[in-house]
Enzyme design. Structure first.
Site, PDB file in Angstrom:
ATOM      1  N   HIS A 169     -12.950  -1.370  38.751  1.00 37.42           N
ATOM      2  CA  HIS A 169     -13.328  -0.099  39.368  1.00 37.42           C
ATOM      3  C   HIS A 169     -12.368   1.034  39.023  1.00 37.42           C
ATOM      4  CE1 HIS A 169     -15.930   1.985  42.167  1.00 37.42           C
ATOM      5  NE2 HIS A 169     -14.881   2.471  42.815  1.00 37.42           N
ATOM      6  N   ASP A 179     -15.733  -4.903  37.733  1.00 39.43           N
ATOM      7  CA  ASP A 179     -15.732  -4.063  38.934  1.00 39.43           C
ATOM      8  C   ASP A 179     -16.493  -4.751  40.065  1.00 39.43           C
ATOM      9  OD1 ASP A 179     -15.934  -2.084  40.846  1.00 39.43           O
ATOM     10  OD2 ASP A 179     -16.551  -0.522  39.452  1.00 39.43           O
ATOM     11  N   SER A 235     -17.820   6.618  41.442  1.00 48.53           N
ATOM     12  CA  SER A 235     -18.219   5.659  42.467  1.00 48.53           C
ATOM     13  C   SER A 235     -19.373   6.248  43.284  1.00 48.53           C
ATOM     14  CB  SER A 235     -17.011   5.299  43.337  1.00 48.53           C
ATOM     15  OG  SER A 235     -17.251   4.140  44.088  1.00 48.53           O
TER      16      SER A 235
END
Length: 692
Positions: free
Chosen positions: A665, A630, A544
């Site tokens: 995600h 995501d 991320s």
């Protein structure tokens, strides 16, 4: 036979902002209907899908020589998990609630047992519900105060858009109540018939809170609160006392709370204190006082104040635990007779107990050099028992019940490693690497005692460094598959986290973001200098915002690294921060800066954005991992990055993109499916370090 990698088509798109022109050759990979794709992945345009699938096929071919290794790693990782595992039951009135896994099950069961004795009752069998779904995530499971109902939710796309249901716990049947596009959680009022929940708008932002009467049609649900500023996210929670529901509107540095009396659910939310830029506060409740954790009045590392429930405005805030620079107060929990705070000082966490009647305080002591702590508040308010979790990089997780009055602790559970774990074979250390500007960067280390520290060992360097998030020095069963093969594992606690207080965070964001990258590079160089590894033997790993870190350091110091693993990497920073239709963009501006309004912010972000700074250089081997649905880091960020890297790089190093076409995600939802993803990335590390 040599396999040629996919070459993405170039369709130049010109952007001009603040009089500065950029050309984006791969903008076409961003689906115009991305909102629809989140709800229905089948609607993805054929040319985009074709490219992603071609990259997946290429990755599979290039990693084919590790398939046996992947299978072995998966077997190792699975062997370290107790398959028929359960959480320590959490008491609440007549029942104790827990999560239980059955052997072979991907997903858990939510269960409860009568405290007076009796058989365990299965409330939700998530594994059964997940059958037939490529992805399935339980968003929440919250029982009503009278224990008759349960509000639960699920996401079967990976897009973090949850459907909320209500289950009758006496029959196990779901009622007709069905609420779509929620954030997953729900809060009950005291009457056990009224639910509060948060919904997502068309841009996937939580912006409205509704009140629902169980059994009533959703068309009758009442809008309780709406956040009209797209830069703020909205949520609803509850105090430990269960007396107040808390409406929380916030971005990354400013918050504003309203409360609703749980015994008067139809009442309008009551404001605690109006929002002020860069001022945060959170609250708990006990008796006629609110206990507020805040950075108001220059309390950079936070302080605790009290305020009367009847008049909780700032003018009535009274210091209870004053601010002390360098002692960062992370959280506060209130029980009937005690206040508990989790704080960090000198980089290490600490639990402090305060007796409300006398003000006397004591801390719970720990011995190891680097460790991780977590609080589990449970359901009960009138209790002397605090539950907390402890682990270190060598010590499996331990759950303790601590009697705050008697100051005694009882070990309730120790994480089992069925295949065996001998902590004496490993070393965990905490060292400090000198940074470019005289600061020192904490680094947590784990390695086997028999690993040579003469520069010959490969080293995996993990980093994050954003949003004030601190990466804990905790136990990981998957990590052992690297360490047992002679790889040193290190976590660089770089600026952008709060490891050394709020200042550490402030010096790693916005115009100072480059400090995060330089800290990571400094940590790697110091580890090489000290013989833990050597230049070119380091594999960077981050996900991320940590994936953005990976992209930045690959541009800045490619020769330091022998490989890069970037999971769901936030690498197209400038384009994303310029697109205010994306879910996270307006709330992210306090973290990165707003390049739409500020030319200075534009130039700062443009100076480090990994995608924008790809150039003709010899990049190390790179694995990028994305998720099609995501909503946090959209799939096109790693896809565009890899396409541009492949066109620009001057080395013949391995460059792989793996997109999970069925997840978002967090990757795969099942516990074993997620281990397969870990095994894949671990195999990549072993391949590029010559340890495969």
């Amino acid at each position: 036979m040599t396999v040629r990698p996919p070459i993405a088509a170039r369709h130049p798109v010109r952007h001009t902002v603040h009089g500065i022109e950029r050309v984006d050759d791969y903008a076409w990979l961003r689906a115009d209907n991305w909102q629809e794709v989140m709800r229905d992945p089948a609607t993805l345009a054929a040319d985009i899908r074709g490219y992603l699938e071609a990259e997946n096929a290429y990755t599979k071919v290039e990693m084919a020589d590790t398939e046996a290794l992947q299978a072995l790693l998966f077997k190792e990782m699975r062997g370290r998990i107790k398959e028929d595992d359960s959480s320590v039951p959490a008491p609440d009135g007549p029942f104790a609630y827990a999560t239980r896994f059955l052997e072979g099950a991907e997903q858990p069961r939510i269960v409860r047992t009568p405290r007076a004795g009796g058989a365990e009752e299965v409330l939700i069998d998530v594994d059964a519900l997940a059958k037939g779904h490529a992805y399935y995530d339980l968003g929440g499971a919250d029982h009503s105060p009278d224990h008759a109902l349960m509000a639960w939710s699920y996401d079967d796309k990976g897009s973090e858009s949850y459907t909320l249901r209500v289950r009758d716990l006496s029959t196990g049947a779901d009622l007709d109540d069905r609420i779509e596009t929620t954030t997953g959680g729900a809060v009950w009022s005291a009457d056990s018939r009224t639910l509060f929940y948060t919904v997502l708008d068309d841009n996937h932002r939580p912006c409205r809170i509704y009140r629902h009467r169980v059994g009533a049609p959703t068309s009758e649900d009442v809008l309780v609160f709406e956040e009209t500023n797209p830069g703020y996210f909205l949520g609803i929670g509850q105090t430990q006392s269960a007396r107040y529901l808390v409406v929380d509107s916030h971005d990354h540095e400013t918050s504003e709370l309203h409360v609703i009396d749980a015994e008067a659910p139809d009442a309008a939310p009551r404001l605690i204190a109006p929002r002020r830029p860069a001022e945060e506060y959170d609250l708990e409740h006990n008796g006629d006082l609110f206990y507020i954790l805040t950075n108001a009045d220059g309390a950079e590392d936070f302080k605790i104040v009290t305020a009367p429930v009847a008049a909780p405005g700032r003018e009535n805030w009274t210091d209870l635990v004053p601010h002390r620079s360098g002692r960062l107060i992370l959280g506060v929990t209130l029980f009937k007779d005690f206040m508990v705070r989790l704080e960090r000082e000198g980089g290490l966490p600490r639990i402090v107990i305060r007796a409300l009647a006398t003000g006397e305080e004591h801390a719970i002591a720990f011995d190891e050099e680097a460790y991780s702590l977590g609080l589990s508040e449970g359901y009960e308010f009138d209790t002397t028992v605090l539950r907390f979790t402890y682990s270190s990089m060598t010590t499996p997780s331990r759950v303790y019940d601590y009697d705050m009055a008697a100051r005694t602790r009882v070990l309730r559970k120790e994480q089992e490693v069925p295949s065996g774990h001998d902590a004496s074979l490993y070393v965990t250390r905490r060292i400090f690497a000198p940074a470019h500007d005289g600061e020192t960067v904490p680094v947590s280390l784990l390695y086997r005692k028999d690993t040579p520290l003469d520069g010959s060992a490969p080293l995996l360097l993990y980093g994050y460094g954003s949003y004030g998030i601190t990466i804990p020095a905790s136990f990981s069963t998957t990590r052992l598959s690297l360490v047992d093969r002679g790889i040193v594992y290190a976590i660089a606690h770089i600026r952008g986290g709060k490891d050394k207080g709020f200042r550490w965070y402030a010096e790693g964001r916005r115009e100072k973001k480059e400090n995060s990258f330089l800290d990571f590079i400094s940590a790697g160089e110091f580890l090489a200098k000290e013989g833990f590894t050597s230049r070119g033997r380091i594999v960077g790993w981050g996900g991320s915002a940590g994936g953005m870190l990976m992209g930045a350091v690959a541009n800045m110091a490619p020769d330091l690294f022998g490989g890069i693993v970037a999971e769901v990497p936030f690498v197209d920073v400038l384009n994303t921060m310029l697109d205010d239709t994306l879910p996270l963009t307006p709330p992210e501006w306090p973290e990165w800066g707003n390049p739409i309004e500020s030319e200075e912010a534009y130039r700062t972000i443009a100076g480090y954005s990994p995608y924008d700074n790809v150039a003709a250089r010899a990049y190390p081997p790179i694995l990028a991992v994305g998720g099609l649905t995501d909503p946090r880091v959209t799939y096109w960020e790693p896809a565009k990055w890899v396409a541009k890297l492949r066109a620009a790089k001057t080395s013949d190093s391995l460059l792989l993109l793996k997109t999970n076409m069925d997840a978002g995600h967090g990757g795969a939802s099942g516990r074993f499916d997620s281990l397969k993803e870990s095994a894949f990335a671990t195999a990549f590390v072993l391949k590029v370090t010559g340890r495969a």
